[in-house]
Design a protein around this motif. Structure first.
Motif, mmCIF file in Angstrom:
data_model
loop_
_atom_site.group_PDB
_atom_site.id
_atom_site.type_symbol
_atom_site.label_atom_id
_atom_site.label_comp_id
_atom_site.label_asym_id
_atom_site.label_seq_id
_atom_site.Cartn_x
_atom_site.Cartn_y
_atom_site.Cartn_z
ATOM 1 N N ILE A 128 22.799 -14.076 70.324
ATOM 2 C CA ILE A 128 22.223 -13.783 69.012
ATOM 3 C C ILE A 128 22.661 -12.382 68.623
ATOM 4 C CG2 ILE A 128 20.095 -13.424 67.691
ATOM 5 C CD1 ILE A 128 18.714 -15.331 69.639
ATOM 6 N N ARG A 129 23.167 -12.261 67.405
ATOM 7 C CA ARG A 129 23.514 -10.956 66.857
ATOM 8 C C ARG A 129 22.602 -10.697 65.663
ATOM 9 N NH1 ARG A 129 29.295 -10.232 66.522
ATOM 10 N NH2 ARG A 129 28.909 -9.440 68.612
ATOM 11 N N ILE A 130 22.031 -9.500 65.634
ATOM 12 C CA ILE A 130 21.167 -9.115 64.521
ATOM 13 C C ILE A 130 21.697 -7.809 63.949
ATOM 14 C CG2 ILE A 130 18.803 -8.729 63.738
ATOM 15 C CD1 ILE A 130 17.927 -9.887 66.529
ATOM 16 N N VAL A 131 21.869 -7.790 62.644
ATOM 17 C CA VAL A 131 22.331 -6.595 61.945
ATOM 18 C C VAL A 131 21.187 -6.093 61.072
ATOM 19 C CG1 VAL A 131 24.008 -5.636 60.318
ATOM 20 C CG2 VAL A 131 24.696 -7.481 61.884
ATOM 21 N N PHE A 132 20.801 -4.845 61.282
ATOM 22 C CA PHE A 132 19.786 -4.181 60.457
ATOM 23 C C PHE A 132 20.518 -3.144 59.613
ATOM 24 C CE2 PHE A 132 17.629 -5.610 64.243
ATOM 25 C CZ PHE A 132 16.463 -6.174 63.748
ATOM 26 N N ALA A 133 20.269 -3.140 58.307
ATOM 27 C CA ALA A 133 20.949 -2.185 57.429
ATOM 28 C C ALA A 133 19.985 -1.663 56.380
ATOM 29 C CB ALA A 133 22.148 -2.845 56.760
ATOM 30 N N ASP A 134 20.123 -0.368 56.097
ATOM 31 C CA ASP A 134 19.325 0.229 55.028
ATOM 32 C C ASP A 134 20.177 1.253 54.292
ATOM 33 O OD1 ASP A 134 18.876 3.066 55.975
ATOM 34 O OD2 ASP A 134 17.903 2.028 57.652
ATOM 35 N N GLN A 135 19.692 1.678 53.150
ATOM 36 C CA GLN A 135 20.371 2.691 52.350
ATOM 37 C C GLN A 135 19.550 3.974 52.322
ATOM 38 O OE1 GLN A 135 23.497 2.213 51.100
ATOM 39 N NE2 GLN A 135 23.343 0.332 52.296
ATOM 40 N N GLY A 136 18.790 4.203 53.377
ATOM 41 C CA GLY A 136 17.910 5.361 53.463
ATOM 42 C C GLY A 136 18.664 6.656 53.697
ATOM 43 N N PRO A 137 17.948 7.680 54.140
ATOM 44 C CA PRO A 137 18.550 8.998 54.312
ATOM 45 C C PRO A 137 19.488 9.109 55.504
ATOM 46 C CG PRO A 137 16.270 9.013 55.046
ATOM 47 C CD PRO A 137 16.510 7.676 54.400
ATOM 48 N N GLY A 138 19.501 8.106 56.368
ATOM 49 C CA GLY A 138 20.367 8.150 57.539
ATOM 50 C C GLY A 138 19.745 8.970 58.654
ATOM 51 N N ILE A 139 20.428 9.003 59.769
ATOM 52 C CA ILE A 139 19.963 9.738 60.947
ATOM 53 C C ILE A 139 20.826 10.984 61.067
ATOM 54 C CG2 ILE A 139 19.620 9.652 63.442
ATOM 55 C CD1 ILE A 139 19.514 6.544 63.125
ATOM 56 N N ALA A 140 20.214 12.133 60.858
ATOM 57 C CA ALA A 140 20.962 13.392 60.863
ATOM 58 C C ALA A 140 21.530 13.712 62.243
ATOM 59 C CB ALA A 140 20.077 14.530 60.375
ATOM 60 N N ASP A 141 20.755 13.466 63.309
ATOM 61 C CA ASP A 141 21.193 13.775 64.667
ATOM 62 C C ASP A 141 21.123 12.504 65.515
ATOM 63 O OD1 ASP A 141 21.634 14.680 67.263
ATOM 64 O OD2 ASP A 141 20.454 16.512 66.977
ATOM 65 N N LEU A 142 22.195 11.740 65.472
ATOM 66 C CA LEU A 142 22.229 10.452 66.162
ATOM 67 C C LEU A 142 22.109 10.617 67.674
ATOM 68 C CD1 LEU A 142 22.382 7.464 65.679
ATOM 69 C CD2 LEU A 142 24.867 7.622 65.663
ATOM 70 N N ASP A 143 22.733 11.641 68.248
ATOM 71 C CA ASP A 143 22.621 11.868 69.697
ATOM 72 C C ASP A 143 21.163 12.080 70.103
ATOM 73 O OD1 ASP A 143 25.322 11.560 70.179
ATOM 74 O OD2 ASP A 143 25.749 13.701 70.006
ATOM 75 N N LEU A 144 20.433 12.866 69.330
ATOM 76 C CA LEU A 144 19.016 13.094 69.616
ATOM 77 C C LEU A 144 18.229 11.798 69.474
ATOM 78 C CD1 LEU A 144 16.621 14.945 70.256
ATOM 79 C CD2 LEU A 144 16.468 15.431 67.795
ATOM 80 N N ALA A 145 18.507 11.049 68.427
ATOM 81 C CA ALA A 145 17.778 9.800 68.177
ATOM 82 C C ALA A 145 17.995 8.784 69.292
ATOM 83 C CB ALA A 145 18.188 9.205 66.833
ATOM 84 N N LEU A 146 19.138 8.857 69.972
ATOM 85 C CA LEU A 146 19.445 7.922 71.060
ATOM 86 C C LEU A 146 18.971 8.438 72.421
ATOM 87 C CD1 LEU A 146 22.981 6.786 69.935
ATOM 88 C CD2 LEU A 146 20.955 5.335 70.112
ATOM 89 N N THR A 147 18.413 9.625 72.464
ATOM 90 C CA THR A 147 17.919 10.196 73.716
ATOM 91 C C THR A 147 16.710 9.415 74.215
ATOM 92 O OG1 THR A 147 18.655 12.383 73.042
ATOM 93 C CG2 THR A 147 17.014 12.299 74.803
ATOM 94 N N ASP A 148 16.701 9.098 75.512
ATOM 95 C CA ASP A 148 15.579 8.373 76.103
ATOM 96 C C ASP A 148 14.272 9.095 75.815
ATOM 97 O OD1 ASP A 148 17.140 6.387 77.088
ATOM 98 O OD2 ASP A 148 17.072 7.040 79.171
ATOM 99 N N GLY A 149 13.305 8.334 75.369
ATOM 100 C CA GLY A 149 11.981 8.886 75.135
ATOM 101 C C GLY A 149 11.804 9.539 73.782
ATOM 102 N N TYR A 150 12.893 9.720 73.017
ATOM 103 C CA TYR A 150 12.766 10.348 71.709
ATOM 104 C C TYR A 150 12.174 9.363 70.712
ATOM 105 C CZ TYR A 150 13.790 12.435 67.215
ATOM 106 O OH TYR A 150 13.667 12.937 65.943
#
Length: 129
Positions: free
Chosen positions: A66-88
């Motif tokens: 199963i493939r699921i694609v989530f998409a939005d036109q929001g403000p985006g993620i300014a710091d993707l590395d931080l957002a992907l950090t465990d526990g963040y």
């Protein structure tokens, strides 16, 4: 499927679960996929201001997924590395964050940047055996 309310997040979760049953994902993998999809649908609503989810069954020959694609036109993620950090987590979700959702699936891609929205693609494959 449009994500513009809490009810839509519930509908995404239900669609993902029923699709997972259709391709015979194990109960553990169903739970992992539904949990990841729920977190990402909630993020689409809360942080992206709404968007959409597309659920597709993949046929990889000897296995299905199963493939699921989530998409939005929001403000985006300014710091993707931080957002992907465990526990963040920036609050409001299940507390998994993107890193937690990534660990629950087999394939995970995210494309985002400040001012250009976010697109997350997750894939879960049925185990053979």
């Amino acid at each position: 499927m449009t994500i513009s309310s809490d009810a839509d997040v519930v509908r995404v979760r239900q669609l993902v679960r029923s699709t997972a049953v259709t391709i015979a994902l194990s109960l553990v993998d169903q739970t992992k996929l539904v949990t990841a999809a729920s977190e990402l649908a909630r993020n689409t609503l809360v942080y992206g201001g709404g968007g959409n989810a597309e659920v597709a069954i993949l046929d990889g020959g000897r296995r299905k997924g199963i493939r699921i694609v989530f998409a939005d036109q929001g403000p985006g993620i300014a710091d993707l590395d931080l957002a992907l950090t465990d526990g963040y987590t920036s609050g409001g979700g299940l507390g998994l964050g993107l890193g937690g959702a990534r660990r629950l699936v087999d394939e995970f891609e995210v494309d985002s940047g400040a001012g250009r929205g976010t697109r997350v693609v997750i894939t879960k494959w049925a185990r053979s055996g």
